[in-house]
Write an enzyme that holds these catalytic residues in place. Sequence first.
Site, PDB file in Angstrom:
ATOM      1  N   GLU A  18      -4.785  24.770   7.349  1.00 42.77           N
ATOM      2  CA  GLU A  18      -4.067  25.538   6.325  1.00 42.77           C
ATOM      3  C   GLU A  18      -3.315  24.605   5.378  1.00 42.77           C
ATOM      4  OE1 GLU A  18      -2.180  29.189   7.558  1.00 42.77           O
ATOM      5  OE2 GLU A  18      -0.409  28.693   6.356  1.00 42.77           O
ATOM      6  N   THR A  49      -2.297  29.102   1.273  1.00 43.81           N
ATOM      7  CA  THR A  49      -1.294  30.166   1.274  1.00 43.81           C
ATOM      8  C   THR A  49      -1.048  30.694  -0.132  1.00 43.81           C
ATOM      9  OG1 THR A  49       0.560  28.639   1.047  1.00 43.81           O
ATOM     10  CG2 THR A  49      -0.129  29.182   3.291  1.00 43.81           C
ATOM     11  N   TYR A  50      -0.388  31.850  -0.169  1.00 45.49           N
ATOM     12  CA  TYR A  50      -0.088  32.517  -1.434  1.00 45.49           C
ATOM     13  C   TYR A  50       1.417  32.555  -1.590  1.00 45.49           C
ATOM     14  CZ  TYR A  50      -0.760  35.778  -5.255  1.00 45.49           C
ATOM     15  OH  TYR A  50      -0.788  36.371  -6.493  1.00 45.49           O
ATOM     16  N   HIS A  78      -5.115  33.262   1.041  1.00 45.71           N
ATOM     17  CA  HIS A  78      -4.095  34.220   1.462  1.00 45.71           C
ATOM     18  C   HIS A  78      -3.732  35.094   0.256  1.00 45.71           C
ATOM     19  CE1 HIS A  78      -2.488  31.576   5.003  1.00 45.71           C
ATOM     20  NE2 HIS A  78      -3.758  31.299   4.744  1.00 45.71           N
ATOM     21  N   ARG A 108       1.573  40.963   4.177  1.00 51.46           N
ATOM     22  CA  ARG A 108       2.599  41.643   3.399  1.00 51.46           C
ATOM     23  C   ARG A 108       3.349  40.654   2.538  1.00 51.46           C
ATOM     24  NH1 ARG A 108       8.050  43.768   5.916  1.00 51.46           N
ATOM     25  NH2 ARG A 108       8.396  41.524   5.712  1.00 51.46           N
ATOM     26  N   GLN A 180       1.251  33.217  13.812  1.00 50.35           N
ATOM     27  CA  GLN A 180       2.449  32.460  13.473  1.00 50.35           C
ATOM     28  C   GLN A 180       2.556  31.283  14.450  1.00 50.35           C
ATOM     29  OE1 GLN A 180       4.453  31.511  11.312  1.00 50.35           O
ATOM     30  NE2 GLN A 180       5.301  33.538  10.877  1.00 50.35           N
TER      31      GLN A 180
HETATM   32  P1  FAD Z   1       2.665  43.633   8.081  1.00 49.89           P
HETATM   33  O1  FAD Z   1       1.490  43.664   8.987  1.00 49.89           O
HETATM   34  O2  FAD Z   1       2.695  44.560   6.925  1.00 49.89           O
HETATM   35  O3  FAD Z   1       3.973  43.833   8.965  1.00 49.89           O
HETATM   36  C1  FAD Z   1       5.261  43.660   8.366  1.00 49.89           C
HETATM   37  C2  FAD Z   1       6.306  44.422   9.167  1.00 49.89           C
HETATM   38  O4  FAD Z   1       6.105  45.813   8.981  1.00 49.89           O
HETATM   39  C3  FAD Z   1       6.217  44.179  10.671  1.00 49.89           C
HETATM   40  O5  FAD Z   1       7.508  44.157  11.196  1.00 49.89           O
HETATM   41  C4  FAD Z   1       5.454  45.382  11.155  1.00 49.89           C
HETATM   42  O6  FAD Z   1       5.774  45.663  12.510  1.00 49.89           O
HETATM   43  C5  FAD Z   1       5.962  46.457  10.219  1.00 49.89           C
HETATM   44  N1  FAD Z   1       5.010  47.567  10.022  1.00 49.89           N
HETATM   45  C6  FAD Z   1       3.675  47.472   9.844  1.00 49.89           C
HETATM   46  N2  FAD Z   1       3.149  48.690   9.675  1.00 49.89           N
HETATM   47  C7  FAD Z   1       4.174  49.577   9.732  1.00 49.89           C
HETATM   48  C8  FAD Z   1       4.284  50.988   9.609  1.00 49.89           C
HETATM   49  N3  FAD Z   1       3.209  51.749   9.419  1.00 49.89           N
HETATM   50  N4  FAD Z   1       5.514  51.537   9.711  1.00 49.89           N
HETATM   51  C9  FAD Z   1       6.606  50.783   9.907  1.00 49.89           C
HETATM   52  N5  FAD Z   1       6.561  49.431  10.035  1.00 49.89           N
HETATM   53  C10 FAD Z   1       5.375  48.851   9.944  1.00 49.89           C
HETATM   54  N6  FAD Z   1       3.600  34.780   3.627  1.00 49.89           N
HETATM   55  C11 FAD Z   1       3.380  34.509   2.310  1.00 49.89           C
HETATM   56  O7  FAD Z   1       4.186  34.896   1.471  1.00 49.89           O
HETATM   57  N7  FAD Z   1       2.271  33.824   1.895  1.00 49.89           N
HETATM   58  C12 FAD Z   1       1.334  33.390   2.767  1.00 49.89           C
HETATM   59  O8  FAD Z   1       0.326  32.786   2.365  1.00 49.89           O
HETATM   60  C13 FAD Z   1       1.539  33.644   4.169  1.00 49.89           C
HETATM   61  N8  FAD Z   1       0.635  33.205   5.086  1.00 49.89           N
HETATM   62  C14 FAD Z   1       0.833  33.529   6.410  1.00 49.89           C
HETATM   63  C15 FAD Z   1      -0.131  33.120   7.339  1.00 49.89           C
HETATM   64  C16 FAD Z   1       0.025  33.423   8.683  1.00 49.89           C
HETATM   65  C17 FAD Z   1      -1.050  32.995   9.666  1.00 49.89           C
HETATM   66  C18 FAD Z   1       1.175  34.136   9.128  1.00 49.89           C
HETATM   67  C19 FAD Z   1       1.366  34.446  10.579  1.00 49.89           C
HETATM   68  C20 FAD Z   1       2.140  34.523   8.210  1.00 49.89           C
HETATM   69  C21 FAD Z   1       1.983  34.240   6.848  1.00 49.89           C
HETATM   70  N9  FAD Z   1       2.916  34.629   5.893  1.00 49.89           N
HETATM   71  C22 FAD Z   1       2.700  34.355   4.566  1.00 49.89           C
HETATM   72  C23 FAD Z   1       4.160  35.320   6.299  1.00 49.89           C
HETATM   73  C24 FAD Z   1       4.023  36.850   6.329  1.00 49.89           C
HETATM   74  O9  FAD Z   1       3.841  37.330   5.016  1.00 49.89           O
HETATM   75  C25 FAD Z   1       5.286  37.394   6.970  1.00 49.89           C
HETATM   76  O10 FAD Z   1       5.302  37.074   8.329  1.00 49.89           O
HETATM   77  C26 FAD Z   1       5.573  38.864   6.766  1.00 49.89           C
HETATM   78  O11 FAD Z   1       6.918  39.113   7.178  1.00 49.89           O
HETATM   79  C27 FAD Z   1       4.702  39.784   7.600  1.00 49.89           C
HETATM   80  O12 FAD Z   1       3.454  39.832   7.104  1.00 49.89           O
HETATM   81  P2  FAD Z   1       2.325  40.736   7.796  1.00 49.89           P
HETATM   82  O13 FAD Z   1       1.108  40.512   7.007  1.00 49.89           O
HETATM   83  O14 FAD Z   1       2.285  40.550   9.246  1.00 49.89           O
HETATM   84  O15 FAD Z   1       2.913  42.197   7.468  1.00 49.89           O
END
Ligand code: FAD
Length: 291
Positions: A18, A49-50, A78, A108, A180
Amino acid sequence: GRSLGEIIRQGERSFSFEFFPPKDDAGETQLWDAIRALEPYNPTFVSVTYGAGGSTRDKTVAITGRIARETSMVPMAHLTCVGHTRDELEGILDLYIAEGVYHVLALRGDPQEGPRADWTPTEGGLNYALDLVELARSRGDFRVGVAAFPEGHPGADSLDVDADRLVAKANAGAEFAVTQMFFRASDYFDLVDRVRERGVDMPILPGIMPILNLSAIRRQGELIGTSVPDEIVERITAAGPEPEKVRAEGIKIAAELCEDLLDGGAPGLHFYTLNRSKATLEIFEALRITV
Ligand code: FAD
């Protein structure tokens, strides 16, 4: 027995690197030096990453497009919901297709307040990564990955709720997940068990971050919900104070984690390179992975 290097080389496991979009020309040079140094290892894919901050966003499109055109590697871009309307996200997905980028990690993203804060979605935007999985799947022939959290996402009430969220993303069409950073193999395997118990067999690639600077990792871990176990703090502290010895211990700990993960059946390893090849290559050396 065969070395882990042989197991990976024979295509039985994935490994990937990455990168992040650099802010200036010096960073750009460093990024491409790292990409070129790691390319001979023939990774399954490399990801970029984004930037939720905004300034580097269009760079993700440019860098993944260049990787697709100029290297032998498969790029994964991403993409985050934060700060975009649905129309904008559709436009970015179309740009990825135009650049020949078909792998997307649907996230997200984090609002400025960080992952714990209550999240106010952009007007006309998407609430969750789940929605972006669906959008990408409907927009083109994308292979979609998602984020997974061995210690749970800080916004999830429990590890079970966290696993439910991940499973929902798989059921919406995500084909794989990347985790993560984490430092206990058992946290990873417990997550895999929770997902399997829910009837989902998506590959979950463990994200590997070597500890080269303990206080920086602890600070970052605090934000994202990753803990550094006491025994690791003790090992790194005992190795010091010389920075080279601390570094060597951090690499050794990361290599041990990689071995435990692959021994336990992890489908591969995803390395957070921070746009440098050195630490990843040191881990490879410890695992006897060669070009
Ligand atoms: P989601 O899956 O949407 O979850 C976010 C939160 O919402 C969680 O607490 C989940 O439990 C909750 N949730 C989900 N669905 C619901 C629902 N229906 N009702 C209520 N709550 C709900 N960030 C960046 O800005 N750029 C990147 O390039 C980037 N790359 C990453 C790469 C990896 C491998 C990882 C692990 C993380 C990365 N991140 C990045 C960070 C990530 O954007 C954050 O961890 C963010 O807080 C969560 O993203 P997610 O896609 O898991 O969100």
